[in-house]
Scaffold this active site. Sequence first.
Site, PDB file in Angstrom:
ATOM      1  N   GLU A   1      -2.347 -24.090  86.988  1.00 59.32           N
ATOM      2  CA  GLU A   1      -3.602 -23.695  87.773  1.00 59.32           C
ATOM      3  C   GLU A   1      -4.326 -23.871  86.691  1.00 59.32           C
ATOM      4  OE1 GLU A   1      -3.951 -19.802  90.501  1.00 59.32           O
ATOM      5  OE2 GLU A   1      -5.903 -20.320  89.927  1.00 59.32           O
TER       6      GLU A   1
ATOM      7  N   ASP B   1      14.515 -16.214  88.758  1.00 59.16           N
ATOM      8  CA  ASP B   1      13.706 -16.192  90.035  1.00 59.16           C
ATOM      9  C   ASP B   1      11.961 -15.594  90.370  1.00 59.16           C
ATOM     10  OD1 ASP B   1      13.931 -15.805  93.105  1.00 59.16           O
ATOM     11  OD2 ASP B   1      15.316 -15.075  93.312  1.00 59.16           O
TER      12      ASP B   1
ATOM     13  N   LYS C   1      -3.062 -10.817  92.456  1.00 59.23           N
ATOM     14  CA  LYS C   1      -2.785 -12.902  92.558  1.00 59.23           C
ATOM     15  C   LYS C   1      -2.890 -12.857  90.936  1.00 59.23           C
ATOM     16  CE  LYS C   1      -3.740 -17.029  92.843  1.00 59.23           C
ATOM     17  NZ  LYS C   1      -4.246 -17.967  91.707  1.00 59.23           N
TER      18      LYS C   1
ATOM     19  N   HIS D   1     -13.982 -20.744  84.134  1.00 63.36           N
ATOM     20  CA  HIS D   1     -12.996 -21.851  84.785  1.00 63.36           C
ATOM     21  C   HIS D   1     -13.388 -22.993  85.283  1.00 63.36           C
ATOM     22  CE1 HIS D   1      -9.895 -18.548  88.027  1.00 63.36           C
ATOM     23  NE2 HIS D   1      -9.776 -18.916  86.623  1.00 63.36           N
TER      24      HIS D   1
HETATM   25  P1  NDP Z   1      24.906 -15.179  88.511  1.00 59.33           P
HETATM   26  O1  NDP Z   1      25.549 -15.437  89.486  1.00 59.33           O
HETATM   27  O2  NDP Z   1      25.106 -16.561  87.151  1.00 59.33           O
HETATM   28  O3  NDP Z   1      25.570 -13.929  87.438  1.00 59.33           O
HETATM   29  C1  NDP Z   1      25.239 -14.043  86.490  1.00 59.33           C
HETATM   30  C2  NDP Z   1      26.489 -14.084  85.429  1.00 59.33           C
HETATM   31  O4  NDP Z   1      26.571 -14.114  84.118  1.00 59.33           O
HETATM   32  C3  NDP Z   1      27.205 -12.661  85.610  1.00 59.33           C
HETATM   33  O5  NDP Z   1      28.217 -12.346  86.549  1.00 59.33           O
HETATM   34  C4  NDP Z   1      28.337 -12.655  84.519  1.00 59.33           C
HETATM   35  O6  NDP Z   1      29.765 -13.396  84.920  1.00 59.33           O
HETATM   36  C5  NDP Z   1      27.578 -13.351  83.017  1.00 59.33           C
HETATM   37  N1  NDP Z   1      27.693 -12.743  82.103  1.00 59.33           N
HETATM   38  C6  NDP Z   1      27.987 -13.252  81.211  1.00 59.33           C
HETATM   39  N2  NDP Z   1      26.921 -12.395  79.847  1.00 59.33           N
HETATM   40  C7  NDP Z   1      26.845 -11.253  80.756  1.00 59.33           C
HETATM   41  C8  NDP Z   1      26.168 -10.294  80.376  1.00 59.33           C
HETATM   42  N3  NDP Z   1      25.436 -10.035  79.158  1.00 59.33           N
HETATM   43  N4  NDP Z   1      25.488  -9.346  81.141  1.00 59.33           N
HETATM   44  C9  NDP Z   1      25.341  -9.797  82.973  1.00 59.33           C
HETATM   45  N5  NDP Z   1      25.758 -10.722  82.622  1.00 59.33           N
HETATM   46  C10 NDP Z   1      26.552 -11.251  82.155  1.00 59.33           C
HETATM   47  O7  NDP Z   1      23.993 -14.295  88.212  1.00 59.33           O
HETATM   48  P2  NDP Z   1      22.869 -13.255  89.357  1.00 59.33           P
HETATM   49  O8  NDP Z   1      24.259 -12.649  89.388  1.00 59.33           O
HETATM   50  O9  NDP Z   1      22.305 -12.244  87.856  1.00 59.33           O
HETATM   51  O10 NDP Z   1      21.976 -13.739  89.907  1.00 59.33           O
HETATM   52  C11 NDP Z   1      21.035 -13.980  89.153  1.00 59.33           C
HETATM   53  C12 NDP Z   1      20.860 -15.731  90.473  1.00 59.33           C
HETATM   54  O11 NDP Z   1      20.683 -15.174  92.029  1.00 59.33           O
HETATM   55  C13 NDP Z   1      19.214 -16.289  90.637  1.00 59.33           C
HETATM   56  O12 NDP Z   1      19.823 -17.406  90.592  1.00 59.33           O
HETATM   57  C14 NDP Z   1      18.724 -16.023  92.043  1.00 59.33           C
HETATM   58  O13 NDP Z   1      17.689 -16.428  91.748  1.00 59.33           O
HETATM   59  C15 NDP Z   1      20.070 -15.851  93.321  1.00 59.33           C
HETATM   60  N6  NDP Z   1      19.982 -14.970  93.978  1.00 59.33           N
HETATM   61  C16 NDP Z   1      19.014 -14.374  94.539  1.00 59.33           C
HETATM   62  C17 NDP Z   1      19.109 -13.412  95.641  1.00 59.33           C
HETATM   63  C18 NDP Z   1      17.707 -12.843  95.801  1.00 59.33           C
HETATM   64  O14 NDP Z   1      17.355 -12.229  95.063  1.00 59.33           O
HETATM   65  N7  NDP Z   1      17.965 -11.859  96.937  1.00 59.33           N
HETATM   66  C19 NDP Z   1      19.969 -14.104  96.649  1.00 59.33           C
HETATM   67  C20 NDP Z   1      21.374 -14.621  96.172  1.00 59.33           C
HETATM   68  C21 NDP Z   1      21.021 -15.322  94.987  1.00 59.33           C
HETATM   69  P3  NDP Z   1      30.996 -12.839  84.288  1.00 59.33           P
HETATM   70  O15 NDP Z   1      31.218 -11.346  84.707  1.00 59.33           O
HETATM   71  O16 NDP Z   1      31.720 -13.215  84.781  1.00 59.33           O
HETATM   72  O17 NDP Z   1      31.236 -13.415  82.839  1.00 59.33           O
END
Ligand code: NDP
Length: 420
Positions: A79, A275, A259, A372
Amino acid sequence: MDGFSKYYKKTWQERLDILVKQNKITLSQRQMLESLAVNQEIGDIQIENFITQYQIPEGLAMNYVINGKEYIVPMVTEEPSVIAASSHGAGIIKRSGGLKAKIHSRLMMGQVVLENVDDAKILVNQLQTQISTLIEVANQAHPSIVKRGGGAREIEFRILAPDMVSVDLFVDVQEAMGANILNTMLEAVAAKISEQYHRDILMSILSNYATKCLVTATCEIPIDILGKNGIDGKNVAQKFAQASRLAQLDPYRAATHNKGIMNGVDAVVIASGNDWRAVEASCHAYASKDGQYRGLSSWEIQADKLVGKITLPLPVGAVGGSIGIVPLAKLNKQLLTFENAKELETIIASVGLAQNFAALYALVTEGIQKGHMRLQLKSLAKSIGANEQEITRVINELEKIGKRDSNSAQAILEKIRGEK
Ligand code: NDP
């Protein structure tokens, strides 16, 4: 469509070939899709049936000072005027001492919904006695987040209807947005409840209404620097307060007010690899928290200052999802220089407030179109096929005659071309 069967099993090149073979695109359009796919491997990891990368421009907003730290802010938006307005708003606020932002709490919430309940109150009383067990079950489902210092923290219960109960789990997800962490934990909690109490589970899912992930940004602007277009500062400040009141009173205005805020918020959320649908859902739900949809920011006069305030739920992460995968998200993290997810939240809320300041400042003084106009005219000139040399002349002529429609632009372009 026959030609597209098992499309998801095809390679990227095969998917493009099918589009040509099925006469959906030409060979030169196939080339365009190919050249726009700057990173096919990443695209294929990120989504299904990948064909290309859609491009949205990225620019830098300037002048941000938040909690005493200077930032340049990458913003991804298609935009016109958003980044200019953001930098302008942040600049005025910078001269007034900058923005301040603070985190209230950072817990993500998810729910296990129980259905066909015939004794909701009794069930909730029983579950109340099991809170520590359920928290333990949640933590065992994702032990690595506990190791990182996070984990399930609280459980609350809500009786949604006589036959429906929501078990709300609040989790410290540390640096992640936490959707997948939550969902894993919730399914474990649901299994435990189902096993122990033989209850029907309707669903177990993260909630995007992140009411325990709130951040507030504020700023104070001396009224005497607000004077503009012959309107003195006091008058401008009063109009700000009225505009703020209007956004509380009228959902039609509130939607547009918000918005404008999301113009800034989304642009930073996208640039950071987060996200934005989650943030949009959260912020708009929060705007309706008392039952009526209202403006997310407020402006009021306090002594000789105009004081702005915004509180937003910002379920964003510094790791996870696309953040670690998309090279530009990593680069933007470097440009933004934030240390952790909480600092990112303070930046996003501050951009939302500065964006709102800039929009209201234009609205209550010169009107929104003036600022704008030039960028919009540029898009208009481009859209009717003007080349780089012609664009400036088309804009100048449109400004001269005070028109901004495609017919007038086309007529001017034809006249310019006729002169050659
Ligand atoms: P991920 O599944 O990528 O999980 C993040 C991973 O990062 C953790 O599980 C952890 O894995 C690792 N990690 C490494 N360092 C850290 C830290 N310091 N703190 C926390 N975690 C760390 O992402 P999210 O669980 O955050 O989910 C976000 C995604 O889910 C986005 O892509 C979103 O679009 C999508 N999503 C959104 C939904 C919604 O909004 N309703 C529904 C479903 C999906 P480990 O501990 O195993 O190393």
